[in-house]
Design a protein around this motif. Sequence first.
Motif, PDB file in Angstrom:
ATOM      1  N   LEU A  27     -12.579  -3.401  -5.299  1.00 32.97           N
ATOM      2  CA  LEU A  27     -11.271  -2.777  -5.271  1.00 32.97           C
ATOM      3  C   LEU A  27     -10.460  -3.404  -4.149  1.00 32.97           C
ATOM      4  O   LEU A  27     -10.884  -3.420  -2.995  1.00 32.97           O
ATOM      5  CB  LEU A  27     -11.421  -1.267  -5.031  1.00 32.97           C
ATOM      6  N   GLY A  28      -9.300  -3.965  -4.510  1.00 37.01           N
ATOM      7  CA  GLY A  28      -8.419  -4.560  -3.509  1.00 37.01           C
ATOM      8  C   GLY A  28      -7.066  -3.865  -3.546  1.00 37.01           C
ATOM      9  O   GLY A  28      -6.659  -3.343  -4.575  1.00 37.01           O
ATOM     10  N   PHE A  29      -6.395  -3.809  -2.415  1.00 33.15           N
ATOM     11  CA  PHE A  29      -5.103  -3.151  -2.377  1.00 33.15           C
ATOM     12  C   PHE A  29      -4.269  -3.694  -1.228  1.00 33.15           C
ATOM     13  O   PHE A  29      -4.777  -4.347  -0.318  1.00 33.15           O
ATOM     14  CB  PHE A  29      -5.257  -1.630  -2.217  1.00 33.15           C
ATOM     15  N   TRP A  30      -2.986  -3.425  -1.281  1.00 33.69           N
ATOM     16  CA  TRP A  30      -2.075  -3.636  -0.158  1.00 33.69           C
ATOM     17  C   TRP A  30      -1.078  -2.488  -0.174  1.00 33.69           C
ATOM     18  O   TRP A  30      -0.803  -1.914  -1.222  1.00 33.69           O
ATOM     19  CB  TRP A  30      -1.372  -5.000  -0.215  1.00 33.69           C
ATOM     20  N   ILE A  31      -0.614  -2.126   0.978  1.00 35.31           N
ATOM     21  CA  ILE A  31       0.353  -1.042   1.092  1.00 35.31           C
ATOM     22  C   ILE A  31       1.366  -1.423   2.167  1.00 35.31           C
ATOM     23  O   ILE A  31       0.994  -1.980   3.194  1.00 35.31           O
ATOM     24  CB  ILE A  31      -0.336   0.308   1.394  1.00 35.31           C
ATOM     25  N   GLY A  32       2.641  -1.195   1.901  1.00 33.95           N
ATOM     26  CA  GLY A  32       3.686  -1.520   2.870  1.00 33.95           C
ATOM     27  C   GLY A  32       3.490  -0.746   4.170  1.00 33.95           C
ATOM     28  O   GLY A  32       3.157   0.442   4.147  1.00 33.95           O
ATOM     29  N   ARG A  33       3.687  -1.391   5.283  1.00 36.57           N
ATOM     30  CA  ARG A  33       3.449  -0.790   6.593  1.00 36.57           C
ATOM     31  C   ARG A  33       4.133   0.574   6.765  1.00 36.57           C
ATOM     32  O   ARG A  33       3.532   1.496   7.306  1.00 36.57           O
ATOM     33  CB  ARG A  33       3.883  -1.754   7.698  1.00 36.57           C
ATOM     34  N   PRO A  34       5.377   0.746   6.291  1.00 42.68           N
ATOM     35  CA  PRO A  34       6.010   2.060   6.478  1.00 42.68           C
ATOM     36  C   PRO A  34       5.262   3.202   5.773  1.00 42.68           C
ATOM     37  O   PRO A  34       5.493   4.368   6.065  1.00 42.68           O
ATOM     38  CB  PRO A  34       7.399   1.897   5.872  1.00 42.68           C
ATOM     39  N   HIS A  35       4.360   2.860   4.854  1.00 40.70           N
ATOM     40  CA  HIS A  35       3.674   3.875   4.064  1.00 40.70           C
ATOM     41  C   HIS A  35       2.214   4.062   4.475  1.00 40.70           C
ATOM     42  O   HIS A  35       1.472   4.776   3.799  1.00 40.70           O
ATOM     43  CB  HIS A  35       3.773   3.516   2.579  1.00 40.70           C
ATOM     44  N   TRP A  36       1.792   3.420   5.563  1.00 47.73           N
ATOM     45  CA  TRP A  36       0.430   3.576   6.058  1.00 47.73           C
ATOM     46  C   TRP A  36       0.203   5.014   6.495  1.00 47.73           C
ATOM     47  O   TRP A  36       1.118   5.723   6.920  1.00 47.73           O
ATOM     48  CB  TRP A  36       0.183   2.650   7.248  1.00 47.73           C
ATOM     49  N   ARG A  37      -1.040   5.440   6.409  1.00 48.80           N
ATOM     50  CA  ARG A  37      -1.499   6.738   6.922  1.00 48.80           C
ATOM     51  C   ARG A  37      -0.839   7.940   6.241  1.00 48.80           C
ATOM     52  O   ARG A  37      -0.652   8.973   6.859  1.00 48.80           O
ATOM     53  CB  ARG A  37      -1.309   6.818   8.434  1.00 48.80           C
ATOM     54  N   ASN A  38      -0.498   7.769   4.962  1.00 52.49           N
ATOM     55  CA  ASN A  38       0.067   8.880   4.204  1.00 52.49           C
ATOM     56  C   ASN A  38      -0.827   9.297   3.036  1.00 52.49           C
ATOM     57  O   ASN A  38      -0.438  10.141   2.238  1.00 52.49           O
ATOM     58  CB  ASN A  38       1.464   8.512   3.676  1.00 52.49           C
TER      59      ASN A  38
END
Length: 188
Positions: A27-38
């Motif tokens: 499983l691979g993913f990326w998430i935009g920094r403003p949306h981290w820890r949500n």
Amino acid sequence: AITARSNGELLGGIRLVPNTDFNSAELGFWIGRPHWRNGYTLEAAKEVIDFAFGKAVVYTNKSPAKDTPNEDSVSLIELDDKTAVFMVADGLGGQPDGDAASKIGINTIETTVSQVPDHANLRDAILDGLEKANKNIQHKTPGAATTLLAVEYQNGTIRPYHVGDSMVLVTGQRGKIKLQSVPHSPVG
């Protein structure tokens, strides 16, 4: 894609890559920094894993022989807990705007299917969506093209639809092929 439920904003991406040598997946993913820890990534991972291990998996991959970006688009429309439509469109490489064509195709069918008031006419809506998608692609992106496949899932039964060299493959939990569509080209 990982999107916000409230407004459809793109937050990141997630992908499950099967490894048949070890009967596993990565499983691979990326998430935009403003949306981290949500909690978005965890929520998306749970959904992907739920579909991958016992329900459905959509797999796309760019050609390792090309430096061009992946022109695939995918969609899952859940109409209720027993009815869904899965779609994959693969923009034709070497043609202009393959990525736009694949997005237009998916979006057109999504719109057509979402307007069906009852699930009895789902087949007609998918076929109508395919015809409208073809017209929209010709009108909005002259010269562009895409393959397109859809799988209707209703009450434990599937019905495949496809145009082009993309293939529908349905396997059992132990890998036995239950359905394999015939691509519409010699390279499929």
